[in-house]
Design a protein around this motif. Structure first.
Motif, PDB file in Angstrom:
ATOM      1  N   ASP A 242       0.820  -1.215   0.000  1.00 52.63           N
ATOM      2  CA  ASP A 242       0.000   0.000   0.000  1.00 52.63           C
ATOM      3  C   ASP A 242       0.857   1.269   0.000  1.00 52.63           C
ATOM      4  OD1 ASP A 242      -2.412   1.360  -0.065  1.00 52.63           O
ATOM      5  OD2 ASP A 242      -2.547   1.504   2.130  1.00 52.63           O
ATOM      6  N   ALA A 243       1.778   1.349  -0.962  1.00 53.85           N
ATOM      7  CA  ALA A 243       2.671   2.500  -1.068  1.00 53.85           C
ATOM      8  C   ALA A 243       2.147   3.476  -2.121  1.00 53.85           C
ATOM      9  CB  ALA A 243       4.081   2.041  -1.424  1.00 53.85           C
ATOM     10  N   ASP A 244       2.756   4.647  -2.180  1.00 51.89           N
ATOM     11  CA  ASP A 244       2.341   5.672  -3.140  1.00 51.89           C
ATOM     12  C   ASP A 244       2.789   5.353  -4.556  1.00 51.89           C
ATOM     13  OD1 ASP A 244       1.354   7.217  -0.994  1.00 51.89           O
ATOM     14  OD2 ASP A 244       3.357   8.004  -0.615  1.00 51.89           O
ATOM     15  N   GLY A 245       3.885   4.646  -4.683  1.00 48.45           N
ATOM     16  CA  GLY A 245       4.424   4.345  -6.003  1.00 48.45           C
ATOM     17  C   GLY A 245       5.269   3.090  -5.971  1.00 48.45           C
ATOM     18  N   VAL A 246       5.591   2.582  -7.159  1.00 48.81           N
ATOM     19  CA  VAL A 246       6.431   1.390  -7.286  1.00 48.81           C
ATOM     20  C   VAL A 246       7.567   1.698  -8.253  1.00 48.81           C
ATOM     21  CG1 VAL A 246       6.551  -1.032  -7.986  1.00 48.81           C
ATOM     22  CG2 VAL A 246       4.491  -0.165  -6.847  1.00 48.81           C
ATOM     23  N   VAL A 247       8.777   1.366  -7.833  1.00 49.05           N
ATOM     24  CA  VAL A 247       9.947   1.457  -8.694  1.00 49.05           C
ATOM     25  C   VAL A 247      10.196   0.075  -9.275  1.00 49.05           C
ATOM     26  CG1 VAL A 247      12.389   2.010  -8.861  1.00 49.05           C
ATOM     27  CG2 VAL A 247      10.950   3.226  -7.212  1.00 49.05           C
ATOM     28  N   VAL A 248      10.132  -0.024 -10.593  1.00 48.62           N
ATOM     29  CA  VAL A 248      10.434  -1.286 -11.266  1.00 48.62           C
ATOM     30  C   VAL A 248      11.864  -1.195 -11.791  1.00 48.62           C
ATOM     31  CG1 VAL A 248       9.834  -2.845 -13.157  1.00 48.62           C
ATOM     32  CG2 VAL A 248       8.024  -1.638 -11.897  1.00 48.62           C
ATOM     33  N   TRP A 249      12.758  -1.955 -11.154  1.00 52.73           N
ATOM     34  CA  TRP A 249      14.167  -1.936 -11.557  1.00 52.73           C
ATOM     35  C   TRP A 249      14.426  -3.230 -12.313  1.00 52.73           C
ATOM     36  CZ3 TRP A 249      17.392   2.205  -9.953  1.00 52.73           C
ATOM     37  CH2 TRP A 249      18.709   2.133 -10.423  1.00 52.73           C
ATOM     38  N   GLY A 266      -3.907  -4.323  -9.005  1.00 52.07           N
ATOM     39  CA  GLY A 266      -4.631  -3.215  -8.395  1.00 52.07           C
ATOM     40  C   GLY A 266      -3.834  -1.960  -8.131  1.00 52.07           C
ATOM     41  N   HIS A 267      -2.581  -1.904  -8.550  1.00 54.60           N
ATOM     42  CA  HIS A 267      -1.799  -0.691  -8.330  1.00 54.60           C
ATOM     43  C   HIS A 267      -2.237   0.397  -9.305  1.00 54.60           C
ATOM     44  CE1 HIS A 267       1.462   1.967  -7.322  1.00 54.60           C
ATOM     45  NE2 HIS A 267       1.865   1.997  -8.588  1.00 54.60           N
ATOM     46  N   ASP A 268      -2.741   1.499  -8.775  1.00 55.56           N
ATOM     47  CA  ASP A 268      -3.154   2.608  -9.633  1.00 55.56           C
ATOM     48  C   ASP A 268      -2.344   3.871  -9.347  1.00 55.56           C
ATOM     49  OD1 ASP A 268      -4.111   3.247  -7.152  1.00 55.56           O
ATOM     50  OD2 ASP A 268      -6.215   3.449  -7.752  1.00 55.56           O
ATOM     51  N   GLY A 269      -1.223   3.689  -8.629  1.00 54.79           N
ATOM     52  CA  GLY A 269      -0.351   4.819  -8.331  1.00 54.79           C
ATOM     53  C   GLY A 269       0.749   4.985  -9.360  1.00 54.79           C
ATOM     54  N   GLU A 270       1.783   5.723  -8.967  1.00 53.77           N
ATOM     55  CA  GLU A 270       2.873   6.045  -9.888  1.00 53.77           C
ATOM     56  C   GLU A 270       3.757   4.824 -10.140  1.00 53.77           C
ATOM     57  OE1 GLU A 270       2.779   8.747 -11.331  1.00 53.77           O
ATOM     58  OE2 GLU A 270       2.245  10.418 -10.037  1.00 53.77           O
ATOM     59  N   LEU A 271       4.316   4.775 -11.372  1.00 52.43           N
ATOM     60  CA  LEU A 271       5.290   3.757 -11.740  1.00 52.43           C
ATOM     61  C   LEU A 271       6.571   4.455 -12.195  1.00 52.43           C
ATOM     62  CD1 LEU A 271       3.532   0.943 -13.834  1.00 52.43           C
ATOM     63  CD2 LEU A 271       4.603   0.741 -11.588  1.00 52.43           C
ATOM     64  N   PHE A 272       7.705   3.908 -11.761  1.00 55.63           N
ATOM     65  CA  PHE A 272       9.007   4.468 -12.117  1.00 55.63           C
ATOM     66  C   PHE A 272       9.902   3.345 -12.621  1.00 55.63           C
ATOM     67  CE2 PHE A 272       7.094   6.880  -8.716  1.00 55.63           C
ATOM     68  CZ  PHE A 272       7.277   8.211  -9.083  1.00 55.63           C
ATOM     69  N   PHE A 273      10.666   3.631 -13.683  1.00 53.75           N
ATOM     70  CA  PHE A 273      11.552   2.638 -14.269  1.00 53.75           C
ATOM     71  C   PHE A 273      12.988   3.142 -14.277  1.00 53.75           C
ATOM     72  CE2 PHE A 273       7.485   1.843 -16.483  1.00 53.75           C
ATOM     73  CZ  PHE A 273       7.314   0.494 -16.190  1.00 53.75           C
ATOM     74  N   ASP A 274      13.926   2.204 -14.183  1.00 57.01           N
ATOM     75  CA  ASP A 274      15.323   2.559 -14.415  1.00 57.01           C
ATOM     76  C   ASP A 274      15.588   2.510 -15.916  1.00 57.01           C
ATOM     77  OD1 ASP A 274      17.504   0.054 -14.919  1.00 57.01           O
ATOM     78  OD2 ASP A 274      15.473  -0.522 -14.333  1.00 57.01           O
ATOM     79  N   ALA A 275      16.808   2.867 -16.324  1.00 54.95           N
ATOM     80  CA  ALA A 275      17.118   2.994 -17.752  1.00 54.95           C
ATOM     81  C   ALA A 275      17.019   1.679 -18.509  1.00 54.95           C
ATOM     82  CB  ALA A 275      18.523   3.589 -17.916  1.00 54.95           C
TER      83      ALA A 275
END
Length: 406
Positions: A242-249, A266-275
């Motif tokens: 139940d976090a605000d965002g997920v970092v997909v590395w 069910g994740h509808d928050g922010e998504l972040f990716f590495d290069a």
């Protein structure tokens, strides 16, 4: 300390920089007095031979095929005039082998190439595991190897990496930009979903420190299996925090699969990716609904960057690559042309060294400060991971394309 090189291969950094004054990496096929005149052509029978082991099939093909395409274009561009090496102008020949994303096969290929007297350097391997399997071979055979893979352990410890170089960004630099972005976006807690393996290990170490510095909480770290099995379960564990965002590395195609699984869980928050996530696969139709609106930190070659708009040699070469890529393959979506830069780094080392001797190539590779197509590189005898952190930018997927934010 790096393994010492003796005899004619010992080059001082001051000498290299003096020799390189006023030049760029892309000057490997540019002007240099009488040797670089417009009528110049490669000297028959003289070549600069580079072996390349790439993931053209298997899980790594999402990255490997893109690098092969860029490499083909760059070889053709270099061979319009060849590379001035001493009093000869050498044509460039790259022997590309498909390692099938298999580290053992990559090691065998590197051994076969390295035992040949006519092979002067090696590049390739877009996966950390395949690159790591090549490193021991390259070191033993004293064969310069420029890796295209993500993972900080590729270039360190330096005592065991004297002939090894890496063109991808360091995990710490990517993690800092991601953490700063999350802080600016007001996120308080995030989950890190990192793929199994060396690349994921680098991400876990880097993100923990970067999030601490940015005062963003790390709710949970979940490891993402590299195969299909277990991806849904890993995503469910990430969403349960139940976090605000997920970092997909994770590298493509694992990054796209993770995004789909996170949305399905069910994740509808922010998504972040590495290069490592930036490849054609990530924006393919099955992934696009899941990654729309997500963020990535990536070198300046990604779509919408300023490199294509400047008048530098790197900018011109990048525009030429994009144009040729579109003609050959129909579309270009901004992946980093690491293979092109690796080849040009090797070519420039040969040009500056006036030699294709492996020891001299190694000496000049570790003293290059130059502007490439993926970004700025600064190699030194104590730093063989050359991507400059200022070459990184923040991008967001809008309308199915990467758009630069900063």
């Amino acid at each position: 300390m790096a393994t010492p090189v003796t005899g004619p291969s010992v080059i001082t950094r001051r000498g290299v920089l003096a020799a390189a004054a006023g030049t760029l990496l892309l000057g490997a096929c540019g002007r240099d007095g009488e040797r670089e005149n417009a009528a110049a052509r490669p000297t028959p029978g003289h070549e600069l031979v580079v072996g390349a082991t790439l993931e053209l099939t298997g899980p790594g093909a999402a990255l490997g095929v893109l690098q092969q395409r860029a490499l083909d274009i760059s070889v053709a561009a270099l061979n319009e005039k060849g590379v001035a090496v001493g009093n000869q102008r050498r044509s460039v020949r790259v022997e590309v082998l498909d390692n099938r994303s298999d580290p053992r096969l990559a090691a065998r290929q590197a051994t076969e190439l390295g035992r040949r007297d006519d092979v002067h350097a090696l590049l390739g391997a877009t996966l950390a595991e395949t690159s790591m399997s090549v490193i021991g071979v390259a070191q033993k055979l004293r064969l310069p190897f420029v890796s295209l893979a993500f993972g900080d352990s590729i270039a360190v410890p330096l005592a065991q990496r004297a002939f090894i170089y890496k063109v991808t960004p360091d995990a710490g630099d990517v993690a800092r930009r991601l953490a700063q972005l999350m802080s600016a976006e007001g996120l308080r807690r995030v989950v890190l979903l990192a793929e199994d393996g060396l690349h994921g290990d680098s991400g876990v170490r880097a993100m923990r420190g970067a999030l601490r510095t940015a005062e963003v909480g790390l709710a949970r770290t979940v490891r993402l299996p590299t195969g299909k099995d277990g991806v849904a379960r890993a995503a469910e564990r990430a969403v349960a925090a139940d976090a605000d965002g997920v970092v997909v590395w994770a590298t493509a195609p694992n990054s796209g699969a993770a995004a789909r699984a996170l949305r399905a869980a069910g994740h509808d928050g922010e998504l972040f990716f590495d290069a490592g996530a930036v490849a054609d696969d990530t924006l393919d139709a099955p992934n696009l609904p899941a990654v729309e609106g997500s963020y990535a930190v990536h070198p300046s070659s990604l779509g919408g960057s300023t490199i294509a708009n400047n008048s530098s040699a790197a900018g011109r070469a990048y525009r030429d690559l994009v144009s040729a890529y579109i003609r050959a393959h129909g579309a270009y979506r901004g992946f980093a042309p690491y293979a092109s830069d690796a080849l040009l780094l090797i070519s420039t080392a040969a040009r500056m060294a006036d030699s294709v001797d492996r020891g001299r190539l190694r000496a000049y590779l570790q003293n290059q400060i130059t502007d490439g197509m993926a970004g700025m590189y600064s190699f030194t005898p104590i730093r063989h991971s050359g991507m400059d952190r200022h070459s990184l930018g923040v991008y967001r997927v809008d309308g199915g394309a990467w758009n630069r934010l900063s």
